[in-house]
Design a protein around this motif. Structure first.
Motif, PDB file in Angstrom:
ATOM      1  N   LYS A 142       0.374  -3.642  -8.264  1.00  0.00           N
ATOM      2  CA  LYS A 142      -0.112  -4.941  -8.746  1.00  0.00           C
ATOM      3  C   LYS A 142      -0.075  -5.952  -7.615  1.00  0.00           C
ATOM      4  CE  LYS A 142       0.596  -7.965 -12.728  1.00  0.00           C
ATOM      5  NZ  LYS A 142       1.075  -9.234 -12.145  1.00  0.00           N
ATOM      6  N   ARG A 168       0.850  -1.192   0.000  1.00  0.00           N
ATOM      7  CA  ARG A 168       0.000   0.000   0.000  1.00  0.00           C
ATOM      8  C   ARG A 168       0.889   1.248   0.000  1.00  0.00           C
ATOM      9  NH1 ARG A 168      -4.414  -0.625   4.515  1.00  0.00           N
ATOM     10  NH2 ARG A 168      -5.269  -2.267   3.210  1.00  0.00           N
ATOM     11  N   ASP A 193      -4.013  -8.508  -0.957  1.00  0.00           N
ATOM     12  CA  ASP A 193      -5.351  -8.348  -0.360  1.00  0.00           C
ATOM     13  C   ASP A 193      -6.075  -9.685  -0.357  1.00  0.00           C
ATOM     14  OD1 ASP A 193      -6.164  -4.981  -1.542  1.00  0.00           O
ATOM     15  OD2 ASP A 193      -5.526  -5.688   0.435  1.00  0.00           O
ATOM     16  N   TYR A 194      -5.988 -10.378  -1.481  1.00  0.00           N
ATOM     17  CA  TYR A 194      -6.676 -11.670  -1.587  1.00  0.00           C
ATOM     18  C   TYR A 194      -6.023 -12.709  -0.681  1.00  0.00           C
ATOM     19  CZ  TYR A 194      -9.198 -15.613  -3.494  1.00  0.00           C
ATOM     20  OH  TYR A 194     -10.006 -16.717  -3.626  1.00  0.00           O
ATOM     21  N   LYS A 203      -3.025  -5.956  -4.894  1.00  0.00           N
ATOM     22  CA  LYS A 203      -4.294  -6.650  -5.170  1.00  0.00           C
ATOM     23  C   LYS A 203      -4.186  -8.114  -4.795  1.00  0.00           C
ATOM     24  CE  LYS A 203      -5.594  -3.667  -8.974  1.00  0.00           C
ATOM     25  NZ  LYS A 203      -5.753  -3.525 -10.409  1.00  0.00           N
ATOM     26  N   GLU A 204      -3.029  -8.692  -5.120  1.00  0.00           N
ATOM     27  CA  GLU A 204      -2.834 -10.103  -4.802  1.00  0.00           C
ATOM     28  C   GLU A 204      -2.725 -10.287  -3.291  1.00  0.00           C
ATOM     29  OE1 GLU A 204       0.632 -10.856  -7.209  1.00  0.00           O
ATOM     30  OE2 GLU A 204      -0.562 -11.201  -9.019  1.00  0.00           O
TER      31      GLU A 204
END
Lengths: 95, 253, 312
Positions: B130, B114, B136-137, B133-134
């Motif tokens: 990029k 972040r 976060d999952y 996002k990964e």
């Protein structure tokens, strides 16, 4: 040595905005959040989805094949529900 | 090697080595996970991390100049030149050990990326955006499992608690800043790891609470991975990972 | 009795007309059981098939090869999932058929009982094993049972990358150093005959074949599919500059096909009986994963039960 199994979930994916969700298969999960994540991992690896629905299989209500005739045949012979049944003279616009 | 002296290259290697080593660990689970769906999930996380590693190592190679590549960096460096966090190289153990390791690092990576996505170095910023996002999952997955197993039954609770206690000492390194990080943070290129500690602690605390787990009493003190001083695990991992390239140098695969 | 005869006629008509049989449709019990066996064993094969390849994940020689192999193994887990899902539409439980496999009562493809001994094995598996699977699976896309056929279509789409990545990997070795070439030839020597055996014995020697063909679960004979595979593959082998361990492999101008030597079916029967090189290791690995993972599955269930109780 069988223990309680994770429940079966049915998975529906919508691939693009504007299309409808399609049934793509099933998987097992212990809870709803896991089912969503499992569905994402199993069924959207190749960019096949932008929206996922999961529902426990036991909650899916389906029409039965033996009712097929009563359910679906009666709509077969009511052709007056289709626009092609009606003749409109050439030259009439906006209809 | 030039990589040893340039601060920015070292920093980029640190960002790449942690996901590389963590991905290598996750590879060990393929075909052995507790359920088929978990096998899929761990492979997915491993593949994401490997992708992140390749992005960072590719950038490091670019900075290092001609003759360098992601592969030369991954397969040609000795243990003392690797810059991953110690936590990443800890053994897989049981699912509890792997999960706790994953959760602690996922929480860290979400916060790190972040911040790093605002780096003045546009390449680092892009890779971080990029990776975020990964991450976060991955955090969603690992946090979910911490809660499921922490607040599952007696056995699962005890196993997760034990793993948490066992790995806690490695968490200090996540927030340990050395001269390289301080210098680059000053320039707006790197993230000052010390800033991540409070939000990380908050995230971890809230998860542990929901999972009915206790914050370990263990003292978090181990560090050195970022400087190339590793635990005894890394050498064995690299021997396995680098074997083909070392045994058959200069081949195309 | 009359109603059953009507159902049977309806079913037979559907089969004859190539109309799909779907999950809730009436079907003869033998058809159902045959499908559960075939689809179940296909699913087990995908899942066991992950193991010989996973064996080289930590040793892949480049980051790209590692990523590609990891994606492939992940796909195989996914294929297992699609197939178990198709099997469950027939009324069996995944756990039940999985336990039967762990107990040795259901089979998986014999090819996965061979070890992966060098990196070339990984490329060869992608090229030859997936290549053979594709020949078989394309045919099954027209299987009479709807959920199975659809799973096959999905799998075939994903499988072609598996074969291409394998061939790319072996081509790199075929154009490489002397050691790489030797490694590749060694891999081909060990996998060639077992791959041909994947298609099963001649149909005359195959007990389930005739009924499966009648029910359109099987669309082509074992020999037909094997011949197609050989015809596809020999030019690919020649392009690598490699040879097959078969001195009788030759182009037959008269038939327009490649002739191959006699297959030693004793080897296949031995492996099916459990005496292959890795039968023990494959099952042991899966039994261990199941047992050691019990607490995880149960913990998750316990948590779900707590959540449900709180919500109530």
């Amino acid at each position: 040595m069988t223990h309680a199994e994770w429940p079966l979930y049915e998975v529906f994916i919508r691939s693009k905005q504007g299309l409808a969700h399609r049934h793509v298969g099933s998987l097992h999960a212990a809870d709803d959040q896991m089912a969503l994540e499992n569905a994402r991992d199993a069924y959207t690896r190749r960019n096949e989805g932008c929206s996922i629905w999961v529902v426990q299989s036991c909650h899916l209500v389906a029409s039965q094949p033996e009712d097929r005739e009563a359910f679906f045949d009666p709509s077969d012979d009511k052709i007056y529900r289709h626009p092609t049944f009606y003749t409109i003279p050439d030259g009439i616009k906006n209809m | 090697m030039k990589t040893m002296t340039d601060a920015k290259i070292t920093y980029v290697l640190r960002q790449g080595d942690t996901p590389l080593i963590l991905a290598q660990r996750l590879c060990g689970w393929c075909g052995h996970a507790p359920e088929l769906e978990i096998d899929l999930a761990l492979a997915n996380i491993g593949l994401d991390l490997l992708g992140q590693a390749r992005n960072f190592l590719g950038y490091a190679a670019q900075l290092a100049g001609p003759g360098y590549s992601e592969d030369r960096l991954a397969f040609g460096r000795d243990e003392r030149e690797f810059r991953n966090l110690l936590l990443a190289e800890q053994p897989n153990g049981g699912f509890n050990d792997t999960l706790v390791r994953q959760f602690l690092l996922d929480a860290y990576h979400v916060l790190l990326h972040r911040e790093l996505s605002h780096s003045k170095d546009s390449q680092l910023a892009a890779i971080a955006a990029k990776s975020l996002k990964e991450a976060d999952y991955h955090l969603r997955f690992s946090r979910g499992w911490m809660i499921r197993l922490g607040d599952g039954n007696e056995i699962s609770h005890q196993k997760i608690q034990r793993s948490l206690n066992d790995l806690w000492r490695f968490t200090a390194e996540l927030f340990h800043a050395d001269a390289i990080e301080l210098e680059l943070a000053e320039l707006g290129i790197a993230v000052d790891p010390r800033q991540l500690q409070a939000p990380w602690q908050e995230l971890v605390n809230s998860t542990l609470q929901q999972a009915t787990l206790a914050l370990p009493n263990e003292h978090a003190f181990r560090h050195g991975g970022k400087q190339g001083q590793h635990s005894e695990h890394l050498g064995l991992m690299l021997a396995e990972m680098q074997f083909l390239q070392r045994a058959y140098p200069n081949c195309n695969w | 009795m009359i109603i059953k005869a009507q159902h049977q006629q309806h079913f037979d008509d559907r089969i004859a007309a190539d109309t799909s049989i779907e999950a809730k449709d009436w079907m003869p019990d033998a058809y159902r059981q045959n499908l559960i066996r075939q689809i179940g064993q296909h699913a087990h094969s995908e899942v066991i098939g992950m193991l010989p390849e996973a064996n080289w994940l930590t040793r892949a020689p480049t980051l790209r090869r590692k990523a590609v192999l990891l994606a492939k193994v992940q796909d195989e887990a996914g294929h297992g999932l699609y197939l178990y899902s198709a099997a469950e539409t027939l009324g069996c439980s995944r756990q039940d058929i999985y336990q039967k496999m762990l107990a040795g009562q259901m089979k998986y493809s014999s090819i996965f009982n061979y070890p992966t001994l060098n990196w070339a094995d990984i490329g060869v598996i992608g090229w030859l094993v997936d290549g053979a699977a594709i020949v078989n699976q394309v045919a099954l896309c027209r299987a009479s049972y709807g959920p199975y056929a659809r799973a096959m279509v999905k799998i075939c789409k994903e499988e072609s990358f598996h074969q291409r990545q394998g061939y790319e990997a072996v081509m790199a070795m075929a154009q490489g150093s002397a050691e790489q070439k030797a490694m590749l030839q060694d891999a081909i020597n060990r996998f060639w005959w077992p791959v041909l055996m994947m298609f099963g014995p001649s149909d005359a020697d195959s007990p389930h074949s005739a009924q499966s063909m009648a029910w359109k679960i099987k669309r082509h004979s074992n020999d037909e599919l094997r011949q197609k595979f050989i015809d596809n593959t020999v030019p690919q082998l020649e392009a690598l500059g490699m040879t097959a361990p078969d001195p009788d492999l030759a182009w037959d101008e008269a038939t327009g096909h490649y002739r191959c030597g006699e297959i030693d079916w004793n080897e296949l029967y031995d492996v099916i009986k459990g005496h292959g090189q890795c039968n023990h290791e494959r099952l042991q690995a899966k039994r261990r994963a199941w047992d050691e993972g019990s607490w995880v599955r149960e913990g998750a269930m316990a948590h779900a039960a707590k959540r449900a109780a709180n919500a109530a």
